[in-house]
Motif scaffolding. Structure first.
Motif, PDB file in Angstrom:
ATOM      1  N   SER A 102       3.120  26.778  53.908  1.00  0.00           N
ATOM      2  CA  SER A 102       3.016  25.864  52.765  1.00  0.00           C
ATOM      3  C   SER A 102       2.731  26.581  51.448  1.00  0.00           C
ATOM      4  CB  SER A 102       1.935  24.819  53.037  1.00  0.00           C
ATOM      5  OG  SER A 102       0.686  25.447  53.218  1.00  0.00           O
ATOM      6  N   LEU A 103       2.918  27.897  51.402  1.00  0.00           N
ATOM      7  CA  LEU A 103       2.707  28.658  50.172  1.00  0.00           C
ATOM      8  C   LEU A 103       3.783  29.732  50.045  1.00  0.00           C
ATOM      9  CD1 LEU A 103       0.924  29.209  47.662  1.00  0.00           C
ATOM     10  CD2 LEU A 103      -0.339  30.842  49.074  1.00  0.00           C
ATOM     11  N   ILE A 104       4.504  29.701  48.927  1.00  0.00           N
ATOM     12  CA  ILE A 104       5.566  30.667  48.659  1.00  0.00           C
ATOM     13  C   ILE A 104       5.346  31.253  47.272  1.00  0.00           C
ATOM     14  CG2 ILE A 104       8.039  30.958  48.253  1.00  0.00           C
ATOM     15  CD1 ILE A 104       8.589  28.858  50.306  1.00  0.00           C
ATOM     16  N   GLN A 105       5.608  32.551  47.146  1.00  0.00           N
ATOM     17  CA  GLN A 105       5.547  33.208  45.840  1.00  0.00           C
ATOM     18  C   GLN A 105       6.964  33.546  45.404  1.00  0.00           C
ATOM     19  OE1 GLN A 105       3.987  37.352  45.123  1.00  0.00           O
ATOM     20  NE2 GLN A 105       2.435  36.145  44.027  1.00  0.00           N
ATOM     21  N   PHE A 106       7.337  33.069  44.214  1.00  0.00           N
ATOM     22  CA  PHE A 106       8.619  33.374  43.588  1.00  0.00           C
ATOM     23  C   PHE A 106       8.339  34.341  42.446  1.00  0.00           C
ATOM     24  CE2 PHE A 106       8.862  28.998  45.142  1.00  0.00           C
ATOM     25  CZ  PHE A 106      10.043  29.004  45.878  1.00  0.00           C
ATOM     26  N   SER A 107       8.902  35.537  42.515  1.00  0.00           N
ATOM     27  CA  SER A 107       8.732  36.526  41.446  1.00  0.00           C
ATOM     28  C   SER A 107      10.063  36.670  40.725  1.00  0.00           C
ATOM     29  CB  SER A 107       8.289  37.873  42.022  1.00  0.00           C
ATOM     30  OG  SER A 107       7.055  37.732  42.676  1.00  0.00           O
ATOM     31  N   SER A 108      10.112  36.169  39.503  1.00  0.00           N
ATOM     32  CA  SER A 108      11.341  36.202  38.712  1.00  0.00           C
ATOM     33  C   SER A 108      11.619  37.602  38.202  1.00  0.00           C
ATOM     34  CB  SER A 108      11.225  35.241  37.532  1.00  0.00           C
ATOM     35  OG  SER A 108      12.325  35.385  36.666  1.00  0.00           O
ATOM     36  N   THR A 109      12.889  37.931  38.107  1.00  0.00           N
ATOM     37  CA  THR A 109      13.258  39.214  37.514  1.00  0.00           C
ATOM     38  C   THR A 109      13.099  39.166  35.999  1.00  0.00           C
ATOM     39  OG1 THR A 109      15.573  38.520  37.403  1.00  0.00           O
ATOM     40  CG2 THR A 109      14.886  39.751  39.367  1.00  0.00           C
ATOM     41  N   ALA A 110      12.914  37.958  35.423  1.00  0.00           N
ATOM     42  CA  ALA A 110      12.803  37.797  33.972  1.00  0.00           C
ATOM     43  C   ALA A 110      11.360  37.610  33.506  1.00  0.00           C
ATOM     44  CB  ALA A 110      13.638  36.601  33.523  1.00  0.00           C
ATOM     45  N   SER A 111      10.396  37.589  34.417  1.00  0.00           N
ATOM     46  CA  SER A 111       9.010  37.335  34.031  1.00  0.00           C
ATOM     47  C   SER A 111       8.071  38.186  34.874  1.00  0.00           C
ATOM     48  CB  SER A 111       8.679  35.852  34.237  1.00  0.00           C
ATOM     49  OG  SER A 111       7.319  35.611  33.977  1.00  0.00           O
ATOM     50  N   VAL A 112       6.911  38.507  34.316  1.00  0.00           N
ATOM     51  CA  VAL A 112       5.913  39.278  35.063  1.00  0.00           C
ATOM     52  C   VAL A 112       4.921  38.367  35.776  1.00  0.00           C
ATOM     53  CG1 VAL A 112       6.115  41.326  33.611  1.00  0.00           C
ATOM     54  CG2 VAL A 112       4.449  39.548  33.025  1.00  0.00           C
ATOM     55  N   ILE A 113       4.894  37.089  35.435  1.00  0.00           N
ATOM     56  CA  ILE A 113       3.951  36.154  36.052  1.00  0.00           C
ATOM     57  C   ILE A 113       4.626  35.486  37.243  1.00  0.00           C
ATOM     58  CG2 ILE A 113       2.546  34.095  35.709  1.00  0.00           C
ATOM     59  CD1 ILE A 113       2.439  34.810  32.722  1.00  0.00           C
ATOM     60  N   PRO A 114       4.127  35.719  38.462  1.00  0.00           N
ATOM     61  CA  PRO A 114       4.751  35.102  39.636  1.00  0.00           C
ATOM     62  C   PRO A 114       4.455  33.600  39.700  1.00  0.00           C
ATOM     63  CG  PRO A 114       2.778  36.280  40.281  1.00  0.00           C
ATOM     64  CD  PRO A 114       2.985  36.542  38.813  1.00  0.00           C
ATOM     65  N   ILE A 115       5.318  32.887  40.388  1.00  0.00           N
ATOM     66  CA  ILE A 115       5.138  31.455  40.616  1.00  0.00           C
ATOM     67  C   ILE A 115       4.598  31.286  42.035  1.00  0.00           C
ATOM     68  CG2 ILE A 115       6.304  29.225  40.804  1.00  0.00           C
ATOM     69  CD1 ILE A 115       8.496  30.464  38.939  1.00  0.00           C
ATOM     70  N   ASN A 116       3.328  30.918  42.158  1.00  0.00           N
ATOM     71  CA  ASN A 116       2.731  30.635  43.460  1.00  0.00           C
ATOM     72  C   ASN A 116       2.802  29.132  43.662  1.00  0.00           C
ATOM     73  OD1 ASN A 116       1.929  33.322  44.166  1.00  0.00           O
ATOM     74  ND2 ASN A 116       0.353  33.145  42.599  1.00  0.00           N
ATOM     75  N   ALA A 117       3.720  28.702  44.509  1.00  0.00           N
ATOM     76  CA  ALA A 117       3.966  27.270  44.697  1.00  0.00           C
ATOM     77  C   ALA A 117       3.510  26.838  46.083  1.00  0.00           C
ATOM     78  CB  ALA A 117       5.448  26.966  44.514  1.00  0.00           C
ATOM     79  N   HIS A 118       2.841  25.693  46.120  1.00  0.00           N
ATOM     80  CA  HIS A 118       2.415  25.143  47.412  1.00  0.00           C
ATOM     81  C   HIS A 118       3.266  23.925  47.734  1.00  0.00           C
ATOM     82  CE1 HIS A 118       0.167  21.664  45.806  1.00  0.00           C
ATOM     83  NE2 HIS A 118      -0.085  22.471  44.792  1.00  0.00           N
ATOM     84  N   LEU A 119       3.434  23.685  49.009  1.00  0.00           N
ATOM     85  CA  LEU A 119       4.267  22.595  49.484  1.00  0.00           C
ATOM     86  C   LEU A 119       3.568  21.256  49.257  1.00  0.00           C
ATOM     87  CD1 LEU A 119       6.895  21.861  51.026  1.00  0.00           C
ATOM     88  CD2 LEU A 119       5.536  21.986  53.123  1.00  0.00           C
ATOM     89  N   ILE A 120       4.249  20.326  48.615  1.00  0.00           N
ATOM     90  CA  ILE A 120       3.747  18.975  48.419  1.00  0.00           C
ATOM     91  C   ILE A 120       4.278  18.050  49.501  1.00  0.00           C
ATOM     92  CG2 ILE A 120       3.795  16.961  46.905  1.00  0.00           C
ATOM     93  CD1 ILE A 120       3.984  18.837  44.556  1.00  0.00           C
ATOM     94  N   LYS A 121       5.584  18.180  49.771  1.00  0.00           N
ATOM     95  CA  LYS A 121       6.240  17.289  50.728  1.00  0.00           C
ATOM     96  C   LYS A 121       7.387  18.029  51.401  1.00  0.00           C
ATOM     97  CE  LYS A 121       8.848  12.974  50.798  1.00  0.00           C
ATOM     98  NZ  LYS A 121       9.457  11.947  49.956  1.00  0.00           N
TER      99      LYS A 121
END
Length: 176
Positions: free
Chosen positions: A148-167
């Motif tokens: 229920s937790l995924i990290q998306f690291s964009s090639t265009a940004s240094v701040i990763p997106i830590n997203a948790h599953l809602i549904k």
């Protein structure tokens, strides 16, 4: 006087060329699938980023809400800014949202999102007006931390997106 070799070679060459063209057209002219693709099973559902590291110290940051449905994605980017970089009617006192819809593909640990900027109802956004319009394209390195937790690291940004599953959802492909 006719060359005997030319007579024998010509029928072979035309048959070979015909077979090659037939093969090329049969491969190149296949119709597109009339159903939506299945996408990645582990991504299916709604994902939310609640905060970014040290967001109180940042002058500007964005929080992401992602929805993956089969091979399609829908994204809302909520942006916050302490600095007014544009018109007040657009910036809405330092908070605004942008919407994107499109399709995605994953190869190894890289997720490729390609779509269009949209209005809040996901209808296509016309050019001009506030913020970005037109094509959206980004590549993310995906790290699955838990179910229920995924990290998306964009090639265009240094701040990763830590997203948790809602549904969690399952893919039910729809006709195109």
């Amino acid at each position: 006087m006719q060359k005997p070799f030319a007579f024998c070679l010509f029928p072979f060459a035309s048959k070979t060329a015909f077979c090659f063209l037939l093969l090329a057209f049969s491969i190149a002219c296949t119709p597109n699938a009339n159903m939506q693709g299945r996408g990645q099973v582990y991504l299916q559902g709604e994902w939310q980023q609640d905060s970014v590291p040290k967001q109180k110290q940042l002058l500007q940051y964005s929080l992401y809400h992602l929805n993956f449905s089969c091979d399609s994605f829908f994204m809302r980017i909520n942006s916050f800014s302490k600095v007014n970089n544009g018109a007040d009617t657009c910036m809405n006192l330092g908070h605004w949202a942008e919407y994107i819809k499109g399709t995605y593909q994953q190869r190894n640990d890289t997720l490729h999102l390609k779509g269009q900027f949209c209005n809040a109802d996901y209808s296509l956004k016309s050019e001009g007006g506030c913020f970005r319009s037109g094509v959206y394209e980004d590549f993310f390195k995906v790290s699955k931390k838990t179910d229920s937790l995924i990290q998306f690291s964009s090639t265009a940004s240094v701040i990763p997106i830590n997203a948790h599953l809602i549904k969690r959802t399952t893919c039910n492909p729809k006709p195109l």
